[in-house]
Motif scaffolding. Sequence first.
Motif, short mmCIF file in Angstrom:
data_model
loop_
_atom_site.label_atom_id
_atom_site.label_comp_id
_atom_site.label_asym_id
_atom_site.label_seq_id
_atom_site.Cartn_x
_atom_site.Cartn_y
_atom_site.Cartn_z
N THR A 187 -62.63 9.14 -4.50
CA THR A 187 -61.93 10.11 -3.65
C THR A 187 -60.71 9.47 -2.98
O THR A 187 -59.66 10.09 -2.88
CB THR A 187 -62.89 10.67 -2.58
OG1 THR A 187 -64.03 11.21 -3.24
CG2 THR A 187 -62.22 11.75 -1.76
N LEU A 188 -60.85 8.23 -2.53
CA LEU A 188 -59.72 7.52 -1.93
C LEU A 188 -58.61 7.35 -2.96
O LEU A 188 -57.44 7.57 -2.67
CB LEU A 188 -60.17 6.16 -1.39
CG LEU A 188 -59.11 5.33 -0.69
CD1 LEU A 188 -58.58 6.04 0.56
CD2 LEU A 188 -59.67 3.95 -0.33
N CYS A 189 -58.98 6.98 -4.17
CA CYS A 189 -58.01 6.86 -5.26
C CYS A 189 -57.30 8.18 -5.52
O CYS A 189 -56.08 8.23 -5.64
CB CYS A 189 -58.72 6.39 -6.54
SG CYS A 189 -57.64 6.28 -7.99
N GLU A 190 -58.07 9.24 -5.59
CA GLU A 190 -57.48 10.56 -5.88
C GLU A 190 -56.50 10.99 -4.80
O GLU A 190 -55.46 11.57 -5.09
CB GLU A 190 -58.59 11.60 -6.05
CG GLU A 190 -59.37 11.39 -7.34
CD GLU A 190 -60.65 12.20 -7.42
OE1 GLU A 190 -61.09 12.76 -6.38
OE2 GLU A 190 -61.22 12.28 -8.52
N ASN B 52 -54.63 0.93 -15.16
CA ASN B 52 -55.73 0.13 -14.61
C ASN B 52 -56.17 0.61 -13.23
O ASN B 52 -57.13 0.09 -12.67
CB ASN B 52 -55.39 -1.35 -14.59
CG ASN B 52 -54.17 -1.68 -13.75
OD1 ASN B 52 -53.53 -0.80 -13.17
ND2 ASN B 52 -53.84 -2.95 -13.67
N LEU B 53 -55.49 1.62 -12.69
CA LEU B 53 -55.89 2.20 -11.40
C LEU B 53 -56.31 3.66 -11.53
O LEU B 53 -56.40 4.38 -10.54
CB LEU B 53 -54.73 2.09 -10.39
CG LEU B 53 -54.32 0.69 -9.98
CD1 LEU B 53 -53.13 0.74 -9.04
CD2 LEU B 53 -55.48 -0.07 -9.34
N LYS B 54 -56.58 4.09 -12.76
CA LYS B 54 -57.02 5.48 -12.97
C LYS B 54 -58.26 5.75 -12.14
O LYS B 54 -59.21 4.96 -12.11
CB LYS B 54 -57.34 5.74 -14.45
CG LYS B 54 -56.14 5.67 -15.36
CD LYS B 54 -55.38 6.97 -15.32
CE LYS B 54 -54.25 6.91 -16.34
NZ LYS B 54 -53.36 8.00 -16.27
N CYS B 55 -58.26 6.86 -11.47
CA CYS B 55 -59.36 7.19 -10.54
C CYS B 55 -60.71 7.33 -11.25
O CYS B 55 -61.76 7.13 -10.64
CB CYS B 55 -59.01 8.44 -9.76
SG CYS B 55 -57.50 8.25 -8.76
N GLU B 56 -60.68 7.64 -12.53
CA GLU B 56 -61.91 7.78 -13.30
C GLU B 56 -62.69 6.46 -13.37
O GLU B 56 -63.88 6.45 -13.65
CB GLU B 56 -61.62 8.26 -14.72
CG GLU B 56 -61.00 9.64 -14.78
CD GLU B 56 -59.50 9.68 -14.46
OE1 GLU B 56 -58.78 8.69 -14.68
OE2 GLU B 56 -59.05 10.72 -13.94
N HIS B 57 -62.01 5.34 -13.08
CA HIS B 57 -62.66 4.02 -13.11
C HIS B 57 -63.57 3.80 -11.90
O HIS B 57 -64.37 2.88 -11.89
CB HIS B 57 -61.63 2.89 -13.14
CG HIS B 57 -60.74 2.87 -14.33
ND1 HIS B 57 -61.20 2.94 -15.63
CD2 HIS B 57 -59.40 2.79 -14.42
CE1 HIS B 57 -60.19 2.90 -16.46
NE2 HIS B 57 -59.07 2.82 -15.76
N PHE B 58 -63.40 4.63 -10.88
CA PHE B 58 -64.11 4.42 -9.62
C PHE B 58 -65.11 5.54 -9.36
O PHE B 58 -64.97 6.63 -9.88
CB PHE B 58 -63.10 4.32 -8.47
CG PHE B 58 -62.02 3.31 -8.74
CD1 PHE B 58 -62.28 1.95 -8.71
CD2 PHE B 58 -60.73 3.72 -9.05
CE1 PHE B 58 -61.29 1.01 -8.98
CE2 PHE B 58 -59.73 2.80 -9.32
CZ PHE B 58 -60.01 1.45 -9.28
N LEU B 59 -66.10 5.24 -8.55
CA LEU B 59 -67.16 6.20 -8.24
C LEU B 59 -67.19 6.44 -6.74
O LEU B 59 -66.68 5.65 -5.96
CB LEU B 59 -68.52 5.67 -8.69
CG LEU B 59 -68.65 5.28 -10.16
CD1 LEU B 59 -69.98 4.59 -10.41
CD2 LEU B 59 -68.52 6.52 -11.04
N ASP B 60 -67.83 7.53 -6.33
CA ASP B 60 -68.03 7.78 -4.91
C ASP B 60 -69.44 7.40 -4.47
O ASP B 60 -69.89 7.76 -3.39
CB ASP B 60 -67.76 9.26 -4.57
CG ASP B 60 -66.28 9.51 -4.37
OD1 ASP B 60 -65.53 8.56 -4.07
OD2 ASP B 60 -65.86 10.68 -4.49
#
Length: 110
Positions: free
Chosen positions: A70-73, A93-101
């Motif tokens: 969410t922070l990334c988005e 390398n910073l695509k938000c899909e790489h991160f989870l909530d």
Amino acid sequence: MTAPFCKDMSYTEVFLPNIFVHKTQDEANLALDHFTPLVQLECSAHLKPFLCSVYLPKCVFGKGLTPCRTLCEKARSGCEPLMNRFGLNWPENLKCEHFLDVNCKKEMLL
């Protein structure tokens, strides 16, 4: 935290190496310098906290706290349109899909 880019973050303990395998805060700070113009333009209040959480993640119980999707988005939605105007894309390398909530605190998602 000794890296100038993230010195004003609310945490002091950093976990390295980060996901980009930077082994020192100096290495991570050098990579972060590329984002200085975007941070100065204030395209998103979430950009700097997001970048710091990726490049210089907070150390919690000996592990790096990964940034929330969410922070990334929020950072991306504020800055990507500006980047696109200059022919730049949000870094792969910073695509938000790489991160989870998962395990994200409510206040980190604001």
